[in-house]
Write a protein that holds these residues in place. Structure first.
Motif, PDB file in Angstrom:
ATOM      1  N   ALA A   1       0.618  -2.278   9.493  1.00  0.00           N
ATOM      2  CA  ALA A   1      -0.713  -1.831   9.080  1.00  0.00           C
ATOM      3  C   ALA A   1      -0.689  -1.193   7.700  1.00  0.00           C
ATOM      4  CB  ALA A   1      -1.265  -0.841  10.109  1.00  0.00           C
ATOM      5  N   ALA A   2       0.299  -0.329   7.451  1.00  0.00           N
ATOM      6  CA  ALA A   2       0.384   0.343   6.151  1.00  0.00           C
ATOM      7  C   ALA A   2       0.658  -0.652   5.031  1.00  0.00           C
ATOM      8  CB  ALA A   2       1.476   1.413   6.191  1.00  0.00           C
ATOM      9  N   ALA A   3       1.567  -1.600   5.271  1.00  0.00           N
ATOM     10  CA  ALA A   3       1.892  -2.593   4.242  1.00  0.00           C
ATOM     11  C   ALA A   3       0.716  -3.524   3.989  1.00  0.00           C
ATOM     12  CB  ALA A   3       3.121  -3.400   4.660  1.00  0.00           C
ATOM     13  N   PHE A   4       0.010  -3.896   5.045  1.00  0.00           N
ATOM     14  CA  PHE A   4      -1.120  -4.818   4.918  1.00  0.00           C
ATOM     15  C   PHE A   4      -2.228  -4.224   4.045  1.00  0.00           C
ATOM     16  CE2 PHE A   4      -5.115  -6.466   7.096  1.00  0.00           C
ATOM     17  CZ  PHE A   4      -5.205  -7.577   6.270  1.00  0.00           C
ATOM     18  N   ILE A   5      -2.696  -3.030   4.401  1.00  0.00           N
ATOM     19  CA  ILE A   5      -3.782  -2.412   3.633  1.00  0.00           C
ATOM     20  C   ILE A   5      -3.292  -1.991   2.251  1.00  0.00           C
ATOM     21  CG2 ILE A   5      -5.481  -0.569   3.572  1.00  0.00           C
ATOM     22  CD1 ILE A   5      -5.963  -2.723   5.700  1.00  0.00           C
ATOM     23  N   GLY A   6      -2.059  -1.477   2.184  1.00  0.00           N
ATOM     24  CA  GLY A   6      -1.494  -1.121   0.880  1.00  0.00           C
ATOM     25  C   GLY A   6      -1.415  -2.323  -0.042  1.00  0.00           C
ATOM     26  N   CYS A   7      -1.038  -3.471   0.512  1.00  0.00           N
ATOM     27  CA  CYS A   7      -0.956  -4.694  -0.277  1.00  0.00           C
ATOM     28  C   CYS A   7      -2.342  -5.140  -0.743  1.00  0.00           C
ATOM     29  CB  CYS A   7      -0.293  -5.788   0.554  1.00  0.00           C
ATOM     30  SG  CYS A   7      -0.018  -7.332  -0.338  1.00  0.00           S
ATOM     31  N   LEU A   8      -3.331  -5.050   0.135  1.00  0.00           N
ATOM     32  CA  LEU A   8      -4.691  -5.427  -0.244  1.00  0.00           C
ATOM     33  C   LEU A   8      -5.199  -4.554  -1.396  1.00  0.00           C
ATOM     34  CD1 LEU A   8      -6.561  -6.102   3.124  1.00  0.00           C
ATOM     35  CD2 LEU A   8      -5.729  -7.763   1.455  1.00  0.00           C
ATOM     36  N   ILE A   9      -4.992  -3.246  -1.280  1.00  0.00           N
ATOM     37  CA  ILE A   9      -5.424  -2.336  -2.349  1.00  0.00           C
ATOM     38  C   ILE A   9      -4.692  -2.676  -3.645  1.00  0.00           C
ATOM     39  CG2 ILE A   9      -5.446   0.067  -3.127  1.00  0.00           C
ATOM     40  CD1 ILE A   9      -5.718   0.860  -0.159  1.00  0.00           C
ATOM     41  N   GLY A  10      -3.381  -2.883  -3.545  1.00  0.00           N
ATOM     42  CA  GLY A  10      -2.590  -3.204  -4.726  1.00  0.00           C
ATOM     43  C   GLY A  10      -3.021  -4.495  -5.384  1.00  0.00           C
ATOM     44  N   LEU A  11      -3.326  -5.507  -4.580  1.00  0.00           N
ATOM     45  CA  LEU A  11      -3.769  -6.787  -5.131  1.00  0.00           C
ATOM     46  C   LEU A  11      -5.108  -6.644  -5.846  1.00  0.00           C
ATOM     47  CD1 LEU A  11      -2.829  -9.231  -2.229  1.00  0.00           C
ATOM     48  CD2 LEU A  11      -1.859  -9.222  -4.538  1.00  0.00           C
ATOM     49  N   LEU A  12      -6.006  -5.869  -5.279  1.00  0.00           N
ATOM     50  CA  LEU A  12      -7.311  -5.670  -5.891  1.00  0.00           C
ATOM     51  C   LEU A  12      -7.198  -4.925  -7.219  1.00  0.00           C
ATOM     52  CD1 LEU A  12      -9.462  -4.754  -2.755  1.00  0.00           C
ATOM     53  CD2 LEU A  12      -9.610  -6.845  -4.126  1.00  0.00           C
ATOM     54  N   ARG A  13      -6.253  -4.009  -7.318  1.00  0.00           N
ATOM     55  CA  ARG A  13      -6.149  -3.181  -8.526  1.00  0.00           C
ATOM     56  C   ARG A  13      -5.127  -3.719  -9.529  1.00  0.00           C
ATOM     57  NH1 ARG A  13      -4.605   1.710  -8.727  1.00  0.00           N
ATOM     58  NH2 ARG A  13      -6.231   2.432 -10.127  1.00  0.00           N
ATOM     59  N   GLY A  14      -4.075  -4.402  -9.027  1.00  0.00           N
ATOM     60  CA  GLY A  14      -3.008  -4.808  -9.935  1.00  0.00           C
ATOM     61  C   GLY A  14      -2.716  -6.286  -9.991  1.00  0.00           C
ATOM     62  N   GLY A  15      -3.358  -7.070  -9.131  1.00  0.00           N
ATOM     63  CA  GLY A  15      -3.108  -8.507  -9.133  1.00  0.00           C
ATOM     64  C   GLY A  15      -1.818  -8.868  -8.416  1.00  0.00           C
ATOM     65  N   LEU A  16      -1.541 -10.170  -8.353  1.00  0.00           N
ATOM     66  CA  LEU A  16      -0.405 -10.667  -7.585  1.00  0.00           C
ATOM     67  C   LEU A  16       0.926 -10.163  -8.111  1.00  0.00           C
ATOM     68  CD1 LEU A  16       0.443 -12.489  -5.252  1.00  0.00           C
ATOM     69  CD2 LEU A  16       0.532 -14.406  -6.864  1.00  0.00           C
ATOM     70  N   ASN A  17       1.067 -10.032  -9.416  1.00  0.00           N
ATOM     71  CA  ASN A  17       2.348  -9.618  -9.990  1.00  0.00           C
ATOM     72  C   ASN A  17       2.471  -8.104 -10.152  1.00  0.00           C
ATOM     73  OD1 ASN A  17       3.320 -12.291 -10.301  1.00  0.00           O
ATOM     74  ND2 ASN A  17       2.107 -12.518 -12.167  1.00  0.00           N
ATOM     75  N   GLY A  18       1.409  -7.390  -9.844  1.00  0.00           N
ATOM     76  CA  GLY A  18       1.451  -5.937 -10.017  1.00  0.00           C
ATOM     77  C   GLY A  18       0.859  -5.191  -8.847  1.00  0.00           C
ATOM     78  N   ALA A  19       1.042  -5.735  -7.642  1.00  0.00           N
ATOM     79  CA  ALA A  19       0.427  -5.131  -6.463  1.00  0.00           C
ATOM     80  C   ALA A  19       0.966  -3.728  -6.191  1.00  0.00           C
ATOM     81  CB  ALA A  19       0.638  -6.019  -5.242  1.00  0.00           C
ATOM     82  N   ALA A  20       2.270  -3.545  -6.339  1.00  0.00           N
ATOM     83  CA  ALA A  20       2.840  -2.220  -6.091  1.00  0.00           C
ATOM     84  C   ALA A  20       2.338  -1.213  -7.104  1.00  0.00           C
ATOM     85  CB  ALA A  20       4.378  -2.296  -6.138  1.00  0.00           C
ATOM     86  N   THR A  21       2.260  -1.613  -8.368  1.00  0.00           N
ATOM     87  CA  THR A  21       1.736  -0.732  -9.409  1.00  0.00           C
ATOM     88  C   THR A  21       0.277  -0.399  -9.138  1.00  0.00           C
ATOM     89  OG1 THR A  21       3.267  -1.632 -11.039  1.00  0.00           O
ATOM     90  CG2 THR A  21       1.335  -0.472 -11.878  1.00  0.00           C
ATOM     91  N   GLY A  22      -0.492  -1.391  -8.705  1.00  0.00           N
ATOM     92  CA  GLY A  22      -1.899  -1.157  -8.394  1.00  0.00           C
ATOM     93  C   GLY A  22      -2.089  -0.139  -7.289  1.00  0.00           C
ATOM     94  N   LEU A  23      -1.178  -0.155  -6.299  1.00  0.00           N
ATOM     95  CA  LEU A  23      -1.269   0.830  -5.221  1.00  0.00           C
ATOM     96  C   LEU A  23      -0.815   2.204  -5.672  1.00  0.00           C
ATOM     97  CD1 LEU A  23      -1.624   1.605  -2.205  1.00  0.00           C
ATOM     98  CD2 LEU A  23       0.740   0.830  -1.856  1.00  0.00           C
ATOM     99  N   LEU A  24       0.185   2.240  -6.522  1.00  0.00           N
ATOM    100  CA  LEU A  24       0.877   3.489  -6.821  1.00  0.00           C
ATOM    101  C   LEU A  24       0.241   4.277  -7.969  1.00  0.00           C
ATOM    102  CD1 LEU A  24       3.446   4.979  -5.836  1.00  0.00           C
ATOM    103  CD2 LEU A  24       4.663   3.868  -7.705  1.00  0.00           C
ATOM    104  N   VAL A  25      -0.199   3.594  -9.006  1.00  0.00           N
ATOM    105  CA  VAL A  25      -0.626   4.272 -10.234  1.00  0.00           C
ATOM    106  C   VAL A  25      -2.152   4.372 -10.260  1.00  0.00           C
ATOM    107  CG1 VAL A  25      -0.581   4.224 -12.736  1.00  0.00           C
ATOM    108  CG2 VAL A  25       1.398   3.412 -11.439  1.00  0.00           C
TER     109      VAL A  25
END
Length: 221
Positions: free
Chosen positions: A196-220
């Motif tokens: 659950a955490a990875a799924f929603i975290g990934c969705l947020i990251g994709l929306l903010r950082g795109g496919l190549n920056g999903a982790a950055t989108g979630l974190l920053v």
């Protein structure tokens, strides 16, 4: 050997494997999550009946495989986000387990998971926020307030994922998804919160950082 001892031994074996795969990235990480997703799908299909439930299991296992890989693929912050997910989910689970038994109190959702308490849920979340800030601090100067809020969200999601899996098992009269992991039950029993955490975290990251920056989108933020 007590159930708690079995849980500790299993965690001591599987935890370092998960961390080593996260650190390595690439094909070892993909192989680890492919094995986890395959085990989850096997458990799901053994547990449920009906085409609709089977399709839901395929989606569930697919997300289990894809979300961590998308987050880890971010060269800038992929490793940190995976470590934060592990830290948040594990801390939430461990502190929730011990605090719930130490302090007791009102049940969280007794119709779904009779042993979970509000004291365990709150302690797990607060502990996860603290641990997440400490882990992020090892990787650089991140906004501590933002990290703590992200950890709060991920911790709540992890507990919802745990409750969802418990609800599914109750629909089919099962206590554990399987007995693949001594003391813990099945792989799905261990990864429901991470899913659950990875799924929603990934969705947020994709929306903010795109496919190549999903982790950055979630974190920053």
């Amino acid at each position: 050997m007590s159930n708690l001892t079995l849980r500790i031994v299993s965690a001591a074996v599987l935890g370092p494997i998960a961390l080593a795969a996260a650190y390595a990235g690439g094909w070892p990480f993909a192989l680890f999550w492919a094995a986890a997703a395959a085990a989850v799908l096997w458990e799901w299909t053994k547990l449920v009946t009906g085409l609709g439930w089977t399709i839901a299991g395929i989606i569930y296992a697919g997300v289990m495989f894809a979300a961590p890989l998308i987050l880890r693929a971010d060269a800038a912050h992929g490793l940190l986000v995976i470590l934060l997910l592990f830290a948040v989910v594990w801390t939430t689970d461990v502190l929730g387990y011990f605090a719930g038994r130490a302090f007791g109190g009102p049940k969280l959702l007794p119709a779904v998971s009779p042993k979970k308490t509000w004291s365990g849920a709150v302690a797990g979340t607060l502990g996860a926020m603290i641990v997440a800030v400490l882990v992020a601090s090892l990787f650089g100067a991140f906004n501590r307030t933002a990290i703590a809020l992200i950890a709060l969200l991920l911790s709540v999601l992890a507990q919802l994922g745990d409750l969802f899996e418990s609800w599914v098992k109750r629909q089919f009269g099962a206590k554990d998804a399987s007995q693949l992991i001594p003391g813990h039950g099945g792989v799905m029993d261990r990864l429901d919160g991470f899913w659950a955490a990875a799924f929603i975290g990934c969705l947020i990251g994709l929306l903010r950082g795109g496919l190549n920056g999903a982790a950055t989108g979630l974190l920053v933020w």
